[in-house]
Scaffold this motif. Structure first.
Motif, PDB file in Angstrom:
ATOM      1  N   ASP A 259       1.021  -0.939   0.051  1.00  0.00           N
ATOM      2  CA  ASP A 259      -0.007  -0.004  -0.079  1.00  0.00           C
ATOM      3  C   ASP A 259       0.791   1.090  -0.093  1.00  0.00           C
ATOM      4  O   ASP A 259       1.446   1.720   1.045  1.00  0.00           O
TER       5      ASP A 259
ATOM      6  N   CYS B 114       0.273   5.223   2.294  1.00  0.00           N
ATOM      7  CA  CYS B 114      -0.998   4.539   2.574  1.00  0.00           C
ATOM      8  C   CYS B 114      -1.988   5.416   3.387  1.00  0.00           C
ATOM      9  O   CYS B 114      -2.803   5.101   4.015  1.00  0.00           O
TER      10      CYS B 114
ATOM     11  N   GLY C 155      -4.111   3.892   6.256  1.00  0.00           N
ATOM     12  CA  GLY C 155      -4.457   2.546   6.096  1.00  0.00           C
ATOM     13  C   GLY C 155      -5.645   2.126   5.796  1.00  0.00           C
ATOM     14  O   GLY C 155      -6.041   0.989   6.027  1.00  0.00           O
TER      15      GLY C 155
ATOM     16  N   VAL D 163       0.115  -7.415   4.043  1.00  0.00           N
ATOM     17  CA  VAL D 163      -0.015  -5.880   3.532  1.00  0.00           C
ATOM     18  C   VAL D 163       1.117  -5.110   4.240  1.00  0.00           C
ATOM     19  O   VAL D 163       1.271  -5.111   5.273  1.00  0.00           O
TER      20      VAL D 163
ATOM     21  N   ARG E 285       2.916  -1.398   4.386  1.00  0.00           N
ATOM     22  CA  ARG E 285       2.420   0.025   4.105  1.00  0.00           C
ATOM     23  C   ARG E 285       3.575   0.956   4.014  1.00  0.00           C
ATOM     24  O   ARG E 285       4.589   0.651   4.757  1.00  0.00           O
TER      25      ARG E 285
ATOM     26  N   ASP F 123       4.675   5.146   3.448  1.00  0.00           N
ATOM     27  CA  ASP F 123       3.959   6.532   3.353  1.00  0.00           C
ATOM     28  C   ASP F 123       5.245   7.583   3.131  1.00  0.00           C
ATOM     29  O   ASP F 123       6.251   7.398   4.084  1.00  0.00           O
TER      30      ASP F 123
ATOM     31  N   THR G  21       0.265   3.270  10.894  1.00  0.00           N
ATOM     32  CA  THR G  21      -0.007   2.166  10.125  1.00  0.00           C
ATOM     33  C   THR G  21       1.187   0.928  10.264  1.00  0.00           C
ATOM     34  O   THR G  21       0.985  -0.108   9.630  1.00  0.00           O
TER      35      THR G  21
ATOM     36  N   GLY H  55       3.946   1.010   9.214  1.00  0.00           N
ATOM     37  CA  GLY H  55       4.707   1.117   7.895  1.00  0.00           C
ATOM     38  C   GLY H  55       5.967   1.626   7.896  1.00  0.00           C
ATOM     39  O   GLY H  55       6.721   1.995   9.137  1.00  0.00           O
TER      40      GLY H  55
END
Length: 278
Positions: free
Chosen positions: A55, A58, A61, A71, A73, A75, A84, A86
């Protein structure tokens, strides 16, 4: 002398704007929600399973992965990435290994990337053979009411205050240049009615879509007042001004020998004249 081209967007300002938007993002996420709906529709039409998904960009999320999929993530902003669990990274500087994912989705960020061709090439590289990329971003023709109001407020030579926008045809060409197979670019229009310019600017700030151009010029009080007035003068039904968002959707596959190939030139078994009844 460096051969590196100048960057259009201020990376530090972009990270800062995303971090500022994160706490109240849920109040302004309608545009990305529309993009995710479109991505979900396109994903539903694909009859295969995906197990490892990226993603990219993201936000909070909100992308819902198929059941059983893992998944990752990513950003550009620290706040969204940490929220998230990530990774924080720019789209044109991805930290992932080649062939790590069989699906990459990206909604609402690719229009703010300095090296978009490079970002698309990296997306293709992190995909496995026959992996799928689904993306969406704000494209050419968007924010026409705001552009018109700024032209009225600043006259014949307005300052650059809105980001350059990519049209759907150029988006398709970029997919091909990045090496995607079976590339498709299409567009959907979302119209939103605003009672005043302040609400629109609030949404743009709240979705981290404000001006992050490297060479930004501040709005003077006079220009801002004239822009508010011109935006209000464009109101129609219910004393509201219609603003337009053109959403460009991208679909591309990482090349694989199993994919259908275009017919070899000259391999047709019937002539065009015969098809036309001549």
């Amino acid at each position: 002398m460096s051969d590196t081209p100048p960057e259009i967007f201020d990376r530090a300002a972009r990270r800062l704007r995303r971090d500022r938007a994160a706490p109240g993002y849920a109040e302004h996420e309608f545009l990305r929600a529309t993009m995710l709906d479109g991505i979900a529709e396109r994903l539903d039409a694909v009859t295969r399973d995906f197990t490892d998904i990226l993603d990219l960009g993201c936000f909070d999320g909100a992308f819902v992965a198929p059941p059983g999929a893992r998944v990752a993530r990513c950003d550009p902003g620290f706040a969204f990435a940490s929220r998230t669990a990530g990774v924080q990274a720019d789209e044109d500087r991805l930290p992932f290994a080649d062939a790590s994912f069989d699906l990459v989705v990206s909604a609402g960020v690719l229009d703010q990337v300095n090296d978009l061709p490079g970002a698309l090439s990296l997306i293709r590289r992190v995909l496995r053979p026959d992996g799928l990329f689904l993306g969406a971003f704000v494209g050419a023709g968007s924010l026409s009411a705001l552009r018109g109001a700024l032209r009225v407020a600043e006259g014949e030579r307005p300052a650059a205050r809105l980001h350059p926008q990519i049209d759907v045809r150029s988006a398709g060409d970029l997919l091909m240049r990045a090496g995607f197979a079976l590339p498709v670019a299409d567009i959907e229009t979302l119209d939103v009615r605003y009672r005043d310019l302040g609400r629109l600017l609030g949404d743009l700030r709240g979705m981290a879509a404000g001006n992050i151009l490297t060479h930004r010029q501040p709005l003077t009080a006079g220009i801002l007042a004239r822009t508010f007035a011109a935006f209000g003068d464009a109101a129609s039904e219910g004393d509201r001004t219609r603003e337009t968002f053109q959403i460009v959707f991208l679909t591309g596959w990482s090349p694989d020998p199993s994919q259908p190939k275009p017919a070899r030139r000259g391999s047709a078994t019937a002539s065009l004249g015969a098809a036309l009844g001549r």
